[in-house]
Design an enzyme around this catalytic site. Structure first.
Site, mmCIF file in Angstrom:
data_model
loop_
_atom_site.group_PDB
_atom_site.id
_atom_site.type_symbol
_atom_site.label_atom_id
_atom_site.label_comp_id
_atom_site.label_asym_id
_atom_site.label_seq_id
_atom_site.Cartn_x
_atom_site.Cartn_y
_atom_site.Cartn_z
ATOM 1 N N LYS A 134 -2.711 -4.903 0.705
ATOM 2 C CA LYS A 134 -2.588 -3.584 0.069
ATOM 3 C C LYS A 134 -3.960 -2.993 -0.288
ATOM 4 O O LYS A 134 -4.193 -1.793 -0.145
ATOM 5 C CB LYS A 134 -1.739 -3.693 -1.195
ATOM 6 C CG LYS A 134 -0.389 -4.373 -1.040
ATOM 7 C CD LYS A 134 0.566 -3.577 -0.183
ATOM 8 C CE LYS A 134 1.993 -4.118 -0.262
ATOM 9 N NZ LYS A 134 2.146 -5.481 0.294
ATOM 10 N N LYS A 169 4.832 -0.906 -5.904
ATOM 11 C CA LYS A 169 4.994 -2.142 -5.133
ATOM 12 C C LYS A 169 3.997 -3.204 -5.596
ATOM 13 O O LYS A 169 2.906 -2.879 -6.084
ATOM 14 C CB LYS A 169 4.828 -1.878 -3.636
ATOM 15 C CG LYS A 169 3.549 -1.163 -3.222
ATOM 16 C CD LYS A 169 3.601 -0.789 -1.739
ATOM 17 C CE LYS A 169 2.419 0.064 -1.326
ATOM 18 N NZ LYS A 169 2.486 0.455 0.109
ATOM 19 N N ARG A 219 3.721 0.809 12.683
ATOM 20 C CA ARG A 219 2.787 -0.307 12.787
ATOM 21 C C ARG A 219 1.932 -0.093 14.045
ATOM 22 O O ARG A 219 2.447 0.034 15.153
ATOM 23 C CB ARG A 219 3.550 -1.625 12.871
ATOM 24 C CG ARG A 219 2.736 -2.847 13.290
ATOM 25 C CD ARG A 219 1.586 -3.178 12.347
ATOM 26 N NE ARG A 219 2.004 -3.336 10.965
ATOM 27 C CZ ARG A 219 2.518 -4.443 10.439
ATOM 28 N NH1 ARG A 219 2.696 -5.499 11.207
ATOM 29 N NH2 ARG A 219 2.834 -4.478 9.156
ATOM 30 N N ARG A 234 8.963 2.194 12.313
ATOM 31 C CA ARG A 234 10.061 1.489 11.652
ATOM 32 C C ARG A 234 10.788 2.499 10.770
ATOM 33 O O ARG A 234 10.296 2.892 9.714
ATOM 34 C CB ARG A 234 9.512 0.306 10.867
ATOM 35 C CG ARG A 234 8.860 -0.728 11.796
ATOM 36 C CD ARG A 234 7.946 -1.673 11.080
ATOM 37 N NE ARG A 234 6.795 -0.969 10.514
ATOM 38 C CZ ARG A 234 5.868 -1.562 9.758
ATOM 39 N NH1 ARG A 234 5.959 -2.845 9.489
ATOM 40 N NH2 ARG A 234 4.860 -0.866 9.276
ATOM 41 N N ARG A 242 12.509 2.394 2.600
ATOM 42 C CA ARG A 242 11.666 1.369 3.225
ATOM 43 C C ARG A 242 11.987 1.274 4.706
ATOM 44 O O ARG A 242 13.143 1.130 5.091
ATOM 45 C CB ARG A 242 11.902 0.009 2.565
ATOM 46 C CG ARG A 242 11.605 -0.022 1.075
ATOM 47 C CD ARG A 242 12.036 -1.337 0.468
ATOM 48 N NE ARG A 242 13.475 -1.560 0.616
ATOM 49 C CZ ARG A 242 14.084 -2.710 0.339
ATOM 50 N NH1 ARG A 242 13.380 -3.743 -0.068
ATOM 51 N NH2 ARG A 242 15.385 -2.825 0.490
ATOM 52 N N ASP A 282 -0.521 0.139 8.942
ATOM 53 C CA ASP A 282 0.745 0.806 8.645
ATOM 54 C C ASP A 282 0.446 2.263 8.346
ATOM 55 O O ASP A 282 -0.348 2.573 7.440
ATOM 56 C CB ASP A 282 1.444 0.152 7.455
ATOM 57 C CG ASP A 282 1.985 -1.223 7.789
ATOM 58 O OD1 ASP A 282 2.036 -1.565 8.986
ATOM 59 O OD2 ASP A 282 2.355 -1.964 6.862
ATOM 60 N N GLU A 290 -1.250 0.603 4.476
ATOM 61 C CA GLU A 290 -1.665 -0.795 4.348
ATOM 62 C C GLU A 290 -2.434 -1.199 5.603
ATOM 63 O O GLU A 290 -2.259 -0.602 6.669
ATOM 64 C CB GLU A 290 -0.460 -1.739 4.200
ATOM 65 C CG GLU A 290 0.343 -1.549 2.931
ATOM 66 C CD GLU A 290 1.482 -2.545 2.822
ATOM 67 O OE1 GLU A 290 1.474 -3.569 3.539
ATOM 68 O OE2 GLU A 290 2.397 -2.301 1.999
ATOM 69 N N ASN A 292 -2.820 -4.824 7.478
ATOM 70 C CA ASN A 292 -2.325 -6.198 7.466
ATOM 71 C C ASN A 292 -3.233 -7.094 8.302
ATOM 72 O O ASN A 292 -3.442 -6.847 9.483
ATOM 73 C CB ASN A 292 -0.908 -6.243 8.027
ATOM 74 C CG ASN A 292 0.068 -5.450 7.168
ATOM 75 O OD1 ASN A 292 0.658 -5.984 6.246
ATOM 76 N ND2 ASN A 292 0.227 -4.168 7.482
#
Length: 326
Positions: A134, A169, A219, A234, A242, A282, A290, A292
């Protein structure tokens, strides 16, 4: 480990992952990476996080030889356990899923010893320790939505009062777990802050809600700094905010936009500087939410929909890195 087991004529690849028997065959990214390594004739070795240890200052692993198959009823075989100096492996994939908790961080520290003894760890251990999923994106303030990180109730309430619709979050979750959407009316705001911060003891993130989430949280995968040509949007299920596939989202591959490429260009220099070989951005609408670096996913969905072989692309990048070291 015996030389016969090590198979000195091939690249020796170890993988640290969640229990392979428990993965979801049809969507597991780590399995796709292992298939790609097997296709190159590389020797595979399996570890779980608890199999790592130090012996007299040397990185060791209780490893098992691994074979993988494209069979939903029988996707792996494991050999007997053997104690192996991890520095004897050429490359180690750190594919343990978050949370990035004490156990994860300890495992990364142990892999740091293997790194110093000659193994190529993907991603590098220093980057795994520095690049929180994050928080890493916060270094690119011009690419992210309005965000605050705090454990203090007044700070989080003030952010919500300023922005209205807000996502709250934890900093160490994955798969959409622990994410709350609080509307402008602030219903249950105090309870959410109290729960996520553990009554002011844990830092959390609040971001302005992005209505573009209805079109998907995309993504974007980068291999050695270069983007895969397709991302995976997504898309949330009905009634959800979400998009995570683990939270019921639907994955639809899409081509990267001009804005996507601009965002990629902003992060590429730092990703390359840190030696990150496999990264997932993301993106919702115009913003990175984000970055990752621990265990990026969505390879299987993109490969299935686009006919790509992202695992092979990553193995080629790893081979190039190994050749450069020689």
């Amino acid at each position: 480990m015996s030389q016969n087991t090590l198979n000195p004529g091939t690249v020796k690849l170890g993988v640290v992952m969640d229990p392979i028997a428990d993965i979801t065959y049809k969507k597991d990214t780590t399995l796709a990476l292992l298939w790609a390594a097997k296709a190159l004739g590389w020797s595979l070795f399996y570890l779980e996080q608890e199999d790592l240890y130090l012996y007299e200052g040397r990185a060791m692993g209780s490893v098992r030889a691994l074979d993988v198959h494209r069979d939903p009823n029988h996707w792996f075989d494991l050999g007997e356990r053997e104690a192996v100096p991890l520095g004897e492996l050429d490359v180690i994939l750190m594919r343990k899923d978050p949370p990035v908790d004490e156990h994860f961080l300890n495992a990364v520290h142990l892999l740091g010893f293997a790194e110093r003894e000659g193994a190529l760890v993907v991603n590098p251990t220093r980057a795994l320790l520095e690049c929180n999923e994050k928080l890493f994106a916060q270094q690119f303030a011009h690419c992210i939505p309005p965000t605050v990180v705090s454990c203090r109730d007044p700070v989080l309430r003030a952010f919500h009062a300023e922005h209205g619709d807000t996502i709250f979050k934890p900093l160490d979750g994955m798969g959409g777990s622990g994410i709350f959407h609080i509307g402008p009316e602030g219903r249950n705001l105090g309870s959410v802050i109290e729960q996520l911060t553990q009554r002011g003891q844990r830092q959390i993130m609040a971001q302005r809600y992005l209505p573009e989430i209805k079109d998907g949280d995309t993504r974007i995968l980068l291999v050695d700094g270069e983007p895969v040509e397709y991302g995976l949007a997504r898309i949330p299920s009905a009634g959800e905010t979400r998009g995570n596939l683990a939270a019921g989202g639907r994955g639809v591959s899409r081509e990267l936009t001009e804005r996507d490429h601009w965002l990629i260009q902003q992060v590429q220099p730092m990703i390359r500087e840190k030696g990150l070989l496999f990264v997932g951005l993301d993106v919702i609408g115009d913003y990175i939410t984000e970055i990752n670096v621990t265990s990026p996913t969505c390879v299987r969905e993109i490969d299935d929909q686009r006919g790509t072989d992202i695992g092979a692309t990553l193995m080629a990048a790893i081979a190039k890195r190994l050749d450069a070291r020689v």
